[in-house]
Write an enzyme that holds these catalytic residues in place. Structure first.
Site, PDB file in Angstrom:
ATOM      1  N   ILE A 140       0.864  -1.171   0.000  1.00 12.63           N
ATOM      2  CA  ILE A 140       0.000   0.000   0.000  1.00 12.63           C
ATOM      3  C   ILE A 140       0.905   1.227   0.000  1.00 12.63           C
ATOM      4  CG2 ILE A 140      -2.037  -1.054   1.053  1.00 12.63           C
ATOM      5  CD1 ILE A 140      -1.177  -0.064   3.740  1.00 12.63           C
ATOM      6  N   ASP A 141       0.378   2.343  -0.472  1.00 13.31           N
ATOM      7  CA  ASP A 141       1.196   3.534  -0.655  1.00 13.31           C
ATOM      8  C   ASP A 141       1.689   4.104   0.675  1.00 13.31           C
ATOM      9  OD1 ASP A 141       0.671   3.366  -3.385  1.00 13.31           O
ATOM     10  OD2 ASP A 141      -1.139   4.576  -3.200  1.00 13.31           O
ATOM     11  N   ARG A 142       2.716   4.905   0.585  1.00 14.53           N
ATOM     12  CA  ARG A 142       3.342   5.500   1.771  1.00 14.53           C
ATOM     13  C   ARG A 142       2.326   6.211   2.666  1.00 14.53           C
ATOM     14  NH1 ARG A 142       8.591   9.551   1.835  1.00 14.53           N
ATOM     15  NH2 ARG A 142       8.402  10.195   4.004  1.00 14.53           N
TER      16      ARG A 142
END
Length: 311
Positions: A140-142
């Site tokens: 999942i994105d930062r």
């Protein structure tokens, strides 16, 4: 799989498929570049013979290959606290905080989730995705928070990768978007690929994009905003962010996918990145077959935002 070697027989649906694409479809977590490296090294065999990456397959062909043993990465374990939602000998689910990068990359080799996992798991992580991404089967994105599934061994990794490929893993996200959505629920089915005008972005509806399907449901409507749940049927890069932008309802705080923002785009409070939380994650246990489901509570920033909107 036998003694670390994988053997597959080509079925009719993969007739004339390129070998590199075929292997990537079998094990979705392997990058195409990694597969092509195996092909250049003669590690991928068709009917017992090494082949080049442009080899076209025939029904009945036997494809076999070995994955190299995981090399101890030159990445330091770090004693970073983890919010663990579930753990056993095969898998664990962590609740990733905002701002934490999942795996190391150029210029960012410390303070990642992988550094924390290497300390916590003491070397017990799958090696299929290479030395930079031990245990990581999806990401999942930062600035996205919430549930992330990690595999402790290669058998678990292959099982979870297969579930991701067949779309049987349950992934439900919570998000706040701009605008009042006119219907209670809907389905966005738009292929996603690299934006031809900006290589740092993904885009919906582009030529040669991959199938992407997002189901959404409105949980609460506010003036100028909507609180929604999104269920992923596929798992493309930035899928929810791209799809919601495509229908004119970008996520609050998203600095990349913010086209078509209604009004002046002013935020109701200070935010750090997109307002997106991976809340519910469900999967079949790779060893027992039992269905496991975890729920990551909303992070404080998200709950605070909702309180402001409700006022």
């Amino acid at each position: 799989m036998a003694d670390g070697r994988y053997l597959f027989q080509v079925t009719e649906e993969y007739e004339e498929e390129r070998i590199d694409k075929y292997v990537s479809m079998l094990i979705d977590s392997l990058s195409r570049s990694f597969i092509q490296k195996l092909l250049r090294e003669g590690q991928v065999l068709v009917n017992g013979n090494p082949v080049k990456q442009n080899c076209r397959l025939k029904e009945g062909d036997e494809v076999s290959f070995s994955l190299p043993e995981a090399v101890e990465p030159d990445i330091q374990p770090e004693d970073i606290p983890l919010d663990i939602l579930y753990e056993d000998d095969d898998v664990l689910v962590v609740n990733k905080p905002k701002g934490m990068v999942v795996h190391p990359a150029a210029g960012h080799y410390s303070h990642t989730l992988v550094n924390a996992l290497m300390y916590h798991c003491r070397g017990s992580l799958s090696g299929i995705n290479g030395v930079m991404r031990p245990g990581i089967v999806h990401r999942i994105d930062r600035d996205t928070t919430g549930s992330l599934l990690v595999c402790k061994n290669d058998a678990a990794h292959l099982s979870i990768a297969a579930q991701l490929k067949e779309h049987s893993i349950v992934r439900r996200y919570r998000a706040v978007v701009y605008g009042e959505i006119g219907q209670e629920e809907g389905v966005i089915s738009l292929p996603i690929g690299r934006d031809p005008h900006d290589r740092k972005r993904m885009a919906a509806g582009v030529k040669n994009g991959k199938e992407a399907v997002t189901h959404y449901r409105v949980l609460e409507q506010f003036q100028k905003y909507s609180y929604i749940e999104c269920r992923l049927e596929t798992g493309r890069t930035h899928q929810i962010r791209v799809h919601m932008e495509a229908i004119g309802h970008p996520l609050l705080g998203d600095e990349v996918y913010r086209r078509n923002i209604p009004g002046n785009g002013k935020l109701p409070c200070q935010l750090q990145g997109q307002t997106l939380h991976a809340m519910i994650l469900g999967f079949r246990h790779p060893r027992t077959g039992e269905y496991i489901e975890t729920t990551a509570p909303l992070p404080p920033y998200f709950s605070h935002l909702l309180e402001i909107l409700r006022q």
